[in-house]
Design an enzyme around this catalytic site. Structure first.
Site, PDB file in Angstrom:
ATOM      1  CB  CYS A 144       0.764   7.192  -1.223  1.00 22.87           C
ATOM      2  SG  CYS A 144      -1.125   6.258  -1.025  1.00 22.87           S
ATOM      3  CB  CYS A 147      -1.204   5.053  -4.354  1.00 26.30           C
ATOM      4  SG  CYS A 147      -1.983   6.385  -3.137  1.00 26.30           S
ATOM      5  CG  ASP A 148       2.439   5.450  -5.619  1.00 29.09           C
ATOM      6  OD1 ASP A 148       1.734   5.939  -6.812  1.00 29.09           O
ATOM      7  OD2 ASP A 148       2.640   6.743  -5.772  1.00 29.09           O
TER       8      ASP A 148
END
Ligand code: NAP
Length: 321
Positions: A144, A147-148
Site C-alpha cells: 500500500c 499508507c506507507d
C-alpha cells in the site's frame, strides 16, 4: 448474555458494494446492519479504496476524489439513511439454516441472526511469497503506497507488478521518492494504456521488464536495503538498492469465511447466478469484488451492491408474505 438480535439483512463488508447495499436496504426500510470490518485479511473498514489516492473514474466527481473521502461519503450516506454500522470483523458464519448465524468480534463474542445476508467482503492484496518478503513486511515491504509511501519520502523504492495497481503505486511513489524501479515479469504491461501513460510523465521511474524479484534484503538488518532481481531473458541476477518494496500483483477474494457454506468458483471467488447477486444459498447474496475478478471497479462494486439489496428486498418480501 442477552439473546442474539434478529436482523432483516446483515451486510458483511463496507467497500462500495457493502455500503451501496446498506444505502439501498436502509431506504427500503429493512434496517440493515453492516459489519464493516476492522482488520480482517489486512484490510480496514472501507476496503481497497482506503488505499487509493485519486479516484478519477467514479461518476459524479469530474475533478476526481480521494479514495478514503469517497468511502467516508458512502459511509455517511449509509448511516444517514438508517443503516447501523459495526466496526468489527465477522469471525464465523452458519448459513445451513434460517435465520442465518453470524458471529462478530474477537473471540466470536457476539452472535447475530439474520433473515438475509449480503456478502461484500472484497479481495485483498497478494504478495510474492518470498520468506524475506514476509519477514520484512511493515519494515519496508508493503502492499500500500498510499499508507506507507510517505515513510520513504526522498528515498529509493521498488514496485512489483504490471497491472493498473502497479502503475498507480509507481506514479504515486514517484511524486514522493527519489527513484522508483518498477519490476515486471513480462515485457509488456497488463495495465490499461491510460494508466501506463501516468508513468511516462515521471522521469524518476525506471522500468525493468522481464525481471522477477528473487529476494528482499536484508533480513539480518531487519529493514529493506535492496532487492535481488533476475533478468528472465539472460538469467543474470542484479541488486537494486532501495529502502522499500511495494508489491502490486493482484488480489485474493476474501472468501475464507464462506468455505463450505456457499458455492465458489475454482479461483475462490463466490459463484452468483449470471447477471444477479444470488448465491447458491437462498437468502444469501454477494456483491462487489468477492464475486468479481473481471471488472473489479468501485462503480461495478457499487452497482452489484445495489443489485444485492434489491434482490434481497424482493426475496424477503416473497418469503415473509
Ligand atoms: P492485475 O490486473 O491482476 O495485475 C497483476 C499484475 O501482477 C500483473 O501484471 C501480473 O503479471 C503481476 N503478477 C501477478 N502475480 C505475480 C507474481 N507472483 N510475481 C510477479 N508478478 C506477478 O491486478 P491489479 O493491478 O491489482 O488490478 C486489479 C483490477 O483492478 C484490474 O481490473 C484493474 O484494472 C483494476 N484497477 C483499476 C485502477 C484504476 O482504474 N484506477 C487502479 C488499480 C486497479 P502478468 O501481467 O504477467 O500476469
Amino acid at each position: 448474555m442477552s439473546d442474539p438480535r434478529l436482523h432483516n439483512v446483515l451486510i458483511i463488508g463496507s467497500g462500495p458494494a457493502g455500503l451501496t447495499a446498506a444505502i439501498y436496504a436502509a431506504r427500503a426500510n429493512l434496517k440493515p446492519i453492516c459489519i464493516e470490518g476492522f482488520n480482517a485479511g489486512g484490510l480496514i473498514a472501507g476496503g481497497q479504496l482506503m488505499f487509493t489516492t485519486d479516484v478519477e473514474n467514479f461518476p459524479g466527481f469530474p475533478e476526481g476524489i480521494h479514495g478514503a473521502e469517497l468511502m467516508q461519503r458512502m459511509r455517511d450516506q449509509a448511516e444517514r439513511q438508517g443503516a447501523e454500522l459495526v466496526t468489527a470483523d465477522v469471525q464465523k458464519v452458519d448459513f445451513s439454516a434460517r435465520p442465518f448465524k453470524v458471529w462478530v468480534g474477537e473471540g466470536e463474542d457476539v452472535l447475530h441472526l439474520a433473515k438475509a445476508v449480503i456478502i461484500a467482503t472484497g479481495a485483498r492484496a497478494n504478495y510474492l511469497g518470498l520468506p524475506s518478503e514476509d519477514q520484512l513486511k511493515n519494515k519496508g515491504v508493503s502492499a500500500c503506497a498510499v499508507c506507507d509511501g510517505a515513510l520513504y519520502r526522498g528515498q529509493d523504492v521498488v514496485v512489483v507488478g504490471g497491472g493498473d495497481s502497479a502503475m498507480e503505486e509507481a506514479s504515486y511513489l514517484a511524486g514522493l521518492c527519489k527513484s522508483v524501479t518498477l519490476v515486471h515479469r513480462r515485457d509488456e504491461f497488463r495495465a490499461s494504456k491510460a494508466m501506463q501513460n501516468r508513468l511516462t510523465s515521471h522521469d524518476r521511474i525506471r522500468i525493468l521488464f522481464s525481471h522477477v524479484v528473487e529476494d528482499v534484503l536484508d533480513v539480518a538488518e531487519d529493514r529493506v536495503t535492496a532487492v535481488r532481481v533476475k533478468d528472465l531473458k539472460t538469467g543474470d541476477p542484479s541488486i537494486v538498492p532501495c529502502q522499500a518494496m511495494f508489491v502490486a500483483i493482484g488480489h485474493t477474494p476474501m472468501t475464507e469465511l464462506f468455505k463450505g457454506q456457499v458455492e465458489m468458483h475454482s479461483n475462490g471467488y463466490l459463484r452468483t447466478q449470471p447477471s444477479t447477486a444470488t448465491t447458491s444459498v437462498p437468502g444469501v447474496f454477494a456483491a462487489g469484488d468477492v464475486a468479481d475478478w473481471v471488472y473489479r471497479q468501485a462503480v461495478t462494486a457499487a452497482g452489484t451492491g445495489c443489485m444485492a439489496a434489491l434482490e434481497c428486498e424482493r426475496w424477503l418480501s416473497s418469503h415473509e408474505a
